[in-house]
Design a protein around this motif. Structure first.
Motif, PDB file in Angstrom:
ATOM      1  N   LYS A  59      -1.640   9.883   7.284  1.00  0.00           N
ATOM      2  CA  LYS A  59      -0.216   9.506   7.277  1.00  0.00           C
ATOM      3  C   LYS A  59       0.272   8.983   5.925  1.00  0.00           C
ATOM      4  O   LYS A  59       1.261   9.461   5.393  1.00  0.00           O
ATOM      5  N   CYS A  60      -0.393   7.974   5.397  1.00  0.00           N
ATOM      6  CA  CYS A  60      -0.025   7.426   4.083  1.00  0.00           C
ATOM      7  C   CYS A  60      -1.315   6.941   3.448  1.00  0.00           C
ATOM      8  O   CYS A  60      -1.994   6.086   4.007  1.00  0.00           O
ATOM      9  N   ASP A  61      -1.696   7.501   2.306  1.00  0.00           N
ATOM     10  CA  ASP A  61      -2.988   7.150   1.726  1.00  0.00           C
ATOM     11  C   ASP A  61      -2.964   5.772   1.070  1.00  0.00           C
ATOM     12  O   ASP A  61      -1.927   5.109   0.976  1.00  0.00           O
ATOM     13  N   GLY A  62      -4.142   5.323   0.615  1.00  0.00           N
ATOM     14  CA  GLY A  62      -4.263   3.992   0.045  1.00  0.00           C
ATOM     15  C   GLY A  62      -3.444   3.784  -1.214  1.00  0.00           C
ATOM     16  O   GLY A  62      -2.961   2.677  -1.478  1.00  0.00           O
ATOM     17  N   ILE A  63      -3.276   4.836  -1.995  1.00  0.00           N
ATOM     18  CA  ILE A  63      -2.497   4.728  -3.228  1.00  0.00           C
ATOM     19  C   ILE A  63      -1.025   4.496  -2.904  1.00  0.00           C
ATOM     20  O   ILE A  63      -0.385   3.577  -3.434  1.00  0.00           O
ATOM     21  N   ILE A 153       5.987  13.341  -7.005  1.00  0.00           N
ATOM     22  CA  ILE A 153       6.080  14.753  -6.617  1.00  0.00           C
ATOM     23  C   ILE A 153       4.892  15.104  -5.725  1.00  0.00           C
ATOM     24  O   ILE A 153       5.028  15.796  -4.710  1.00  0.00           O
ATOM     25  N   GLY A 154       3.707  14.618  -6.098  1.00  0.00           N
ATOM     26  CA  GLY A 154       2.503  14.857  -5.309  1.00  0.00           C
ATOM     27  C   GLY A 154       2.570  14.258  -3.919  1.00  0.00           C
ATOM     28  O   GLY A 154       1.860  14.689  -3.010  1.00  0.00           O
ATOM     29  N   GLU A 155       3.413  13.249  -3.755  1.00  0.00           N
ATOM     30  CA  GLU A 155       3.602  12.623  -2.441  1.00  0.00           C
ATOM     31  C   GLU A 155       4.695  13.311  -1.635  1.00  0.00           C
ATOM     32  O   GLU A 155       5.044  12.876  -0.534  1.00  0.00           O
ATOM     33  N   GLY A 156       5.271  14.384  -2.206  1.00  0.00           N
ATOM     34  CA  GLY A 156       6.261  15.164  -1.478  1.00  0.00           C
ATOM     35  C   GLY A 156       7.693  14.677  -1.629  1.00  0.00           C
ATOM     36  O   GLY A 156       8.576  15.090  -0.865  1.00  0.00           O
ATOM     37  N   LEU A 192       4.619  23.354  -9.948  1.00  0.00           N
ATOM     38  CA  LEU A 192       4.605  21.937 -10.293  1.00  0.00           C
ATOM     39  C   LEU A 192       4.171  21.102  -9.092  1.00  0.00           C
ATOM     40  O   LEU A 192       3.353  20.188  -9.225  1.00  0.00           O
ATOM     41  N   ILE A 193       4.695  21.410  -7.922  1.00  0.00           N
ATOM     42  CA  ILE A 193       4.315  20.684  -6.713  1.00  0.00           C
ATOM     43  C   ILE A 193       2.830  20.864  -6.436  1.00  0.00           C
ATOM     44  O   ILE A 193       2.111  19.906  -6.134  1.00  0.00           O
ATOM     45  N   ARG A 194       2.344  22.098  -6.562  1.00  0.00           N
ATOM     46  CA  ARG A 194       0.923  22.370  -6.330  1.00  0.00           C
ATOM     47  C   ARG A 194       0.053  21.580  -7.315  1.00  0.00           C
ATOM     48  O   ARG A 194      -0.951  20.970  -6.929  1.00  0.00           O
ATOM     49  N   PHE A 195       0.453  21.566  -8.575  1.00  0.00           N
ATOM     50  CA  PHE A 195      -0.299  20.838  -9.600  1.00  0.00           C
ATOM     51  C   PHE A 195      -0.328  19.346  -9.280  1.00  0.00           C
ATOM     52  O   PHE A 195      -1.368  18.687  -9.382  1.00  0.00           O
ATOM     53  N   ALA A 196       0.839  18.801  -8.882  1.00  0.00           N
ATOM     54  CA  ALA A 196       0.942  17.372  -8.591  1.00  0.00           C
ATOM     55  C   ALA A 196       0.054  16.982  -7.416  1.00  0.00           C
ATOM     56  O   ALA A 196      -0.625  15.947  -7.438  1.00  0.00           O
ATOM     57  N   VAL A 197       0.049  17.802  -6.374  1.00  0.00           N
ATOM     58  CA  VAL A 197      -0.761  17.510  -5.198  1.00  0.00           C
ATOM     59  C   VAL A 197      -2.246  17.591  -5.531  1.00  0.00           C
ATOM     60  O   VAL A 197      -3.047  16.729  -5.148  1.00  0.00           O
ATOM     61  N   GLU A 198      -2.638  18.619  -6.290  1.00  0.00           N
ATOM     62  CA  GLU A 198      -4.044  18.774  -6.675  1.00  0.00           C
ATOM     63  C   GLU A 198      -4.496  17.632  -7.567  1.00  0.00           C
ATOM     64  O   GLU A 198      -5.592  17.097  -7.426  1.00  0.00           O
TER      65      GLU A 198
END
Length: 204
Positions: A59-63, A153-156, A192-198
């Motif tokens: 649901k929501c990670d530690g970071i 961005i990585g968090e959506g 960009l979204i893919r890069f941010a998530v990875e």
């Protein structure tokens, strides 16, 4: 008395820590959570002194949870409790506001020491962390603001949500997006979204 909340998606690990801390007269566990959203709600209801949190949770990670909690409760101290020993993981938690970082294979003595030190306003970063060289993606030189935006961005988050979160204009966010795309040499919003998530879990 140091009030502690433990956040970890493996209940057996929570139970083990709780059992061990029962014998410490100055530390008490006031809550436990199996995901980041539950952790944030517990903090809002109980306001602990110290949080021990895993990085990867549903649901929501530690970071993300650390960032949210520190924004709302800046005096709450947070210790990352992780299996990741790479510098990328440590830096992301530091940037989010964590006061400590210890490995899951740490001794109970080290966990207790970390709790007491951060509760007094200090920092505790496990000296067993290897501090491995940063991966090639990290070698890309981004400004602190660009790193913040890439993380969101990585968090959506959308550009408008990022703008609201950082108290800047949406046009400014879009400009930073274009600069990031140029620096990392990719093409378009989807990449960009893919890069941010990875990159978010590049230390996994």
């Amino acid at each position: 008395m140091i009030k502690v909340i433990i956040a970890e998606d493996h209940q057996a690990l929570i139970d083990g820590i709780k059992l061990s801390l029962e014998y410490e007269v100055d530390i008490t566990v006031i809550g436990e959570a199996n995901d980041g959203e539950m952790l944030i709600e517990l903090v809002r209801k109980n306001e602990p002194d110290v949080i021990i949190t895993d990085l990867r949770m549903p649901k929501c990670d530690g970071i993300c949870a650390t960032r949210t909690i520190k924004n709302e409760f800046p005096n709450v101290k947070i210790i990352a409790f992780s299996m990741f020993d790479k510098s990328e993981a440590v830096e992301q938690m530091k940037h989010a506001g964590a006061s400590g970082y210890i490995m899951k294979n740490s001794s109970l003595k080290k966990v207790i020491e970390a709790i007491r030190i951060v509760a007094k306003g200090g920092t505790y970063f496990d000296n067993s962390i290897t501090g491995k060289d940063i991966a090639s993606k990290e070698a890309i030189i981004l400004s602190n603001r660009e790193k913040e935006i890439l993380q969101l961005i990585g968090e959506g988050k959308t550009s408008q949500e990022i703008a609201d979160s950082l108290y800047i204009g949406k046009r400014t966010v879009d400009t930073h997006r274009k600069n990031i795309i140029k620096k990392i040499n990719i093409h378009g919003k989807t990449d960009l979204i893919r890069f941010a998530v990875e990159r978010k879990y590049d230390f996994s």
